[in-house]
Enzyme design. Structure first.
Site, mmCIF file in Angstrom:
data_model
loop_
_atom_site.group_PDB
_atom_site.id
_atom_site.type_symbol
_atom_site.label_atom_id
_atom_site.label_comp_id
_atom_site.label_asym_id
_atom_site.label_seq_id
_atom_site.Cartn_x
_atom_site.Cartn_y
_atom_site.Cartn_z
ATOM 1 N N ASN A 1 -1.387 -2.194 13.959
ATOM 2 C CA ASN A 1 -2.828 -1.943 14.047
ATOM 3 C C ASN A 1 -3.141 -0.656 14.802
ATOM 4 O OD1 ASN A 1 -2.828 -4.367 12.811
ATOM 5 N ND2 ASN A 1 -3.853 -5.513 14.448
ATOM 6 N N GLU B 1 -19.009 22.058 -14.211
ATOM 7 C CA GLU B 1 -19.469 20.716 -14.588
ATOM 8 C C GLU B 1 -18.577 19.642 -13.967
ATOM 9 O OE1 GLU B 1 -21.511 21.712 -18.908
ATOM 10 O OE2 GLU B 1 -19.388 21.274 -18.828
ATOM 11 N N SER C 1 -14.764 25.359 -27.431
ATOM 12 C CA SER C 1 -15.012 24.115 -28.151
ATOM 13 C C SER C 1 -14.032 24.043 -29.310
ATOM 14 C CB SER C 1 -16.451 24.116 -28.662
ATOM 15 O OG SER C 1 -16.550 23.331 -29.836
ATOM 16 N N SER D 1 0.832 -1.211 0.000
ATOM 17 C CA SER D 1 0.000 0.000 0.000
ATOM 18 C C SER D 1 0.860 1.252 0.000
ATOM 19 C CB SER D 1 -0.912 0.013 1.230
ATOM 20 O OG SER D 1 -0.130 -0.083 2.411
ATOM 21 N N THR E 1 -39.094 27.709 -8.088
ATOM 22 C CA THR E 1 -39.416 26.362 -7.614
ATOM 23 C C THR E 1 -39.751 25.579 -8.879
ATOM 24 O OG1 THR E 1 -41.785 26.765 -7.375
ATOM 25 C CG2 THR E 1 -40.423 27.219 -5.439
ATOM 26 N N HIS E 2 -39.394 24.319 -8.916
ATOM 27 C CA HIS E 2 -39.610 23.494 -10.128
ATOM 28 C C HIS E 2 -38.980 24.122 -11.368
ATOM 29 C CE1 HIS E 2 -42.774 21.457 -7.726
ATOM 30 N NE2 HIS E 2 -43.062 22.697 -7.344
ATOM 31 N N LYS F 1 -7.824 3.856 2.706
ATOM 32 C CA LYS F 1 -6.991 5.045 2.493
ATOM 33 C C LYS F 1 -7.260 5.773 1.193
ATOM 34 C CE LYS F 1 -3.839 3.232 5.665
ATOM 35 N NZ LYS F 1 -4.751 2.046 5.774
ATOM 36 N N ASN G 1 -17.774 27.159 -22.388
ATOM 37 C CA ASN G 1 -18.395 26.098 -21.590
ATOM 38 C C ASN G 1 -17.993 26.186 -20.118
ATOM 39 O OD1 ASN G 1 -19.535 25.031 -23.929
ATOM 40 N ND2 ASN G 1 -17.686 23.850 -24.368
ATOM 41 N N TYR H 1 -8.895 -5.997 13.888
ATOM 42 C CA TYR H 1 -8.295 -5.559 12.635
ATOM 43 C C TYR H 1 -8.391 -6.658 11.582
ATOM 44 C CZ TYR H 1 -5.072 -3.931 9.103
ATOM 45 O OH TYR H 1 -4.541 -3.541 7.904
ATOM 46 N N LYS I 1 -18.455 28.944 -28.522
ATOM 47 C CA LYS I 1 -18.770 28.322 -27.232
ATOM 48 C C LYS I 1 -17.891 28.810 -26.085
ATOM 49 C CE LYS I 1 -21.360 25.498 -26.410
ATOM 50 N NZ LYS I 1 -21.254 24.049 -26.614
ATOM 51 N N GLN J 1 -7.077 -1.803 5.118
ATOM 52 C CA GLN J 1 -6.064 -1.040 4.383
ATOM 53 C C GLN J 1 -6.690 -0.262 3.220
ATOM 54 O OE1 GLN J 1 -2.071 -2.662 3.799
ATOM 55 N NE2 GLN J 1 -2.505 -2.778 1.633
HETATM 56 N N1 ARG Z 1 -0.917 -1.187 5.933
HETATM 57 C C1 ARG Z 1 -1.790 -1.644 6.955
HETATM 58 C C2 ARG Z 1 -3.128 -0.897 6.883
HETATM 59 O O1 ARG Z 1 -3.162 0.148 6.361
HETATM 60 C C3 ARG Z 1 -1.194 -1.409 8.291
HETATM 61 C C4 ARG Z 1 -1.717 -2.327 9.338
HETATM 62 C C5 ARG Z 1 -1.237 -3.692 9.074
HETATM 63 N N2 ARG Z 1 -1.589 -4.592 10.129
HETATM 64 C C6 ARG Z 1 -1.607 -5.918 9.939
HETATM 65 N N3 ARG Z 1 -1.961 -6.631 10.912
HETATM 66 N N4 ARG Z 1 -1.319 -6.425 8.767
HETATM 67 O O2 ARG Z 1 -4.114 -1.379 7.306
#
Ligand code: ARG
Length: 458
Positions: free
Chosen positions: A110, A290, A277, A23, A155-156, A325, A285, A317, A283, A322
């Site tokens: 964790n 948007e 455009s 990650s 309205t509407h 994020k 835009n 956990y 145009k 993960q």
């Molecule tokens: N990269 C993990 C997360 O964002 C960190 C926690 C990992 N913990 C574990 N027990 N594998 O969740």
């Protein structure tokens, strides 16, 4: 590579698994928070005698170097080290040797990721709030400049009653004021320190959680270690706040897009926020608006992803978490950008007062005040409504508006009409006469603006 937490495993992690479970490409942005948490943790370990003062100082100095290296882009990221926590710890160990391996005493990734995410959310909410307040200031200034610009209220999407552009803009101010409060509430709920919960159960090592709370600037300690490592409510709260902001922004965009069309023509949008455009030379835009309207979809989607992500997880956990994020990080960036775009739009759009006033006059909106006039003369409102409705129907047949009617013609609909009716229904008088608190009258809008200026400056 051989696993960092080695002993239990034989051989290497599968390469595909390495890439799959990494990650770092996403969570590297947590590095300042991870290092802040680690420094506080080292200080706490020294307090309880797990580290000597000298060891603590070495660890803290090395962590500060790692922070600098990441900030300068000097630290290469590798999938095999999975996430930001492992990268920082591995680099620390490279720098201070075996001593670095003491930092993780009583700590788990964790509770580590939980504290990082809470620190991140607190900052993120503060940044989004600042952008929001800038937009609110822009709206207030524009509303003040346009407090007497008459425009149809809808309205509407049908012309309904005369208002001012100031009143219309202030409606958005109040939405964003609620969003600001909502973010403050989310902030308060996120303001809880989870470190010391370990993997899920706390520790036999006498970790000083209160010290960590104080050092890291949290308001409270988490009260249940299993909850502390599984709780992502604060991420969902944040995404909900961001979704509400996007919903409000999207509606504002929709109003501005409509008002800037040739059909309405009430405003012209700032050139730097529009595009042309490739085929049609005439145009202009409203792309910025948007796109903002469009980007609301991804923020709503991120909120939904998070809820679905969490709903089936047993305690505590699970690695699924993960995946929280990307949703949070990209929604925050999106919302901050959109708030900036809307601020520029509000500051930069130009009103076309002639077009707005023409739309007000060339309408049957005075029908409402005509009926109110009759009601004030004692005609039951339902009846007054019917009388004026008939008047409008007759006008439509002859392709006229009720303000084209002579007094004699008006009078033929009800003996309750007096000569003063024409004055009563004139838009510029209506806007003076409206008496209700919060209504579209010059006086009310003026006092709202004054009140909200004080609010923003407090
Ligand atoms: N990269 C993990 C997360 O964002 C960190 C926690 C990992 N913990 C574990 N027990 N594998 O969740």
């Amino acid at each position: 590579m051989t696993k960092a937490w080695g002993g239990r495993f034989e051989g290497k992690t599968d390469l595909l698994m390495e890439r799959f479970s990494s990650s770092i490409a996403t969570d590297w942005v947590l590095y300042p928070y991870d290092i802040e948490g680690s420094i506080a943790f080292a200080q706490m370990l020294a307090r309880i005698g797990v580290l000597t003062v000298d060891e603590k100082d070495q660890i803290i100095a090395a962590l500060a170097e790692v922070r600098h290296e990441i900030a300068q882009g000097l630290m290469p990221f590798k999938d095999e080290l999975e996430d930001i926590h492992m990268h920082i710890e591995a680099r620390l160990i490279e720098k201070v040797g075996d001593l670095g391996k003491k930092l993780h005493t009583g700590r788990s990734r964790n509770d580590q990721v939980a504290v990082d995410m809470r620190l991140f959310v607190k900052d993120g909410l503060r940044e989004a709030r600042d952008e929001l307040v800038w937009l609110m200031r822009a709206i207030l200034d524009k509303a003040e400049a346009m407090q007497d610009h008459l425009v149809p209220g809808y309205t509407h999407t049908q012309r309904a009653q005369v208002v001012t552009l100031g009143h219309h803009l202030m409606a958005y101010f109040y939405m964003f004021k609620r969003d600001r409060k909502r973010m403050q509430e989310a902030f308060n709920r996120a303001d809880v320190m989870p470190l010391g919960s370990g993997a899920l159960a706390g520790s036999t090592i006498p970790l000083d959680r209160e010290f960590l709370r104080d050092r890291l600037g949290f308001a409270r300690l988490s009260e249940n270690s299993m909850d502390a490592v599984s709780d992502r409510d604060f991420v969902a709260d944040t995404l909900y706040c961001l979704s509400m902001i996007m919903m409000h922004l999207s509606r504002l965009c929709e109003d501005l897009i409509l008002f800037s069309t040739e059909e309405f023509g009430y405003i012209s949008l700032p050139d730097p926020l529009c595009t042309g455009s490739s085929l049609m030379p005439h145009k202009k835009n409203p792309d910025a608006l948007e796109l903002t309207r469009g980007k609301s979809a991804r923020v709503f989607g991120d909120l939904f992803s998070l809820l679905v992500l969490l709903k089936g997880l047993p305690l505590t956990y699970n690695r699924d978490m993960q995946e929280d994020k990307e949703a949070l990080f990209r929604s925050l960036v999106t919302v901050k950008d959109c708030l900036g775009i809307l601020r520029l739009t509000i500051e930069g759009f130009a009103p076309r007062r002639d077009r707005m006033e023409e739309a007000v006059r060339n309408s049957s909106m005075q029908a409402v005040e005509m009926a109110e006039y009759l009601a004030m003369k004692g005609v039951p409102f339902r009846e007054a409504h019917h009388i004026v409705g008939t008047m409008v129907k007759d006008c439509e047949r002859t392709d006229r508006r009720i303000n084209d009617l002579t007094f004699t013609e008006i009078r033929s609909y009800s003996a309750a009409f007096g000569e003063d009716v024409n004055d009563y229904v004139k838009p510029e008088n209506v806007i003076l006469r409206r008496a209700t608190l919060g209504g579209a009258s010059l006086k009310e809008v003026r006092s709202q603006i004054d009140k909200e200026k004080t609010y923003l400056n407090s």
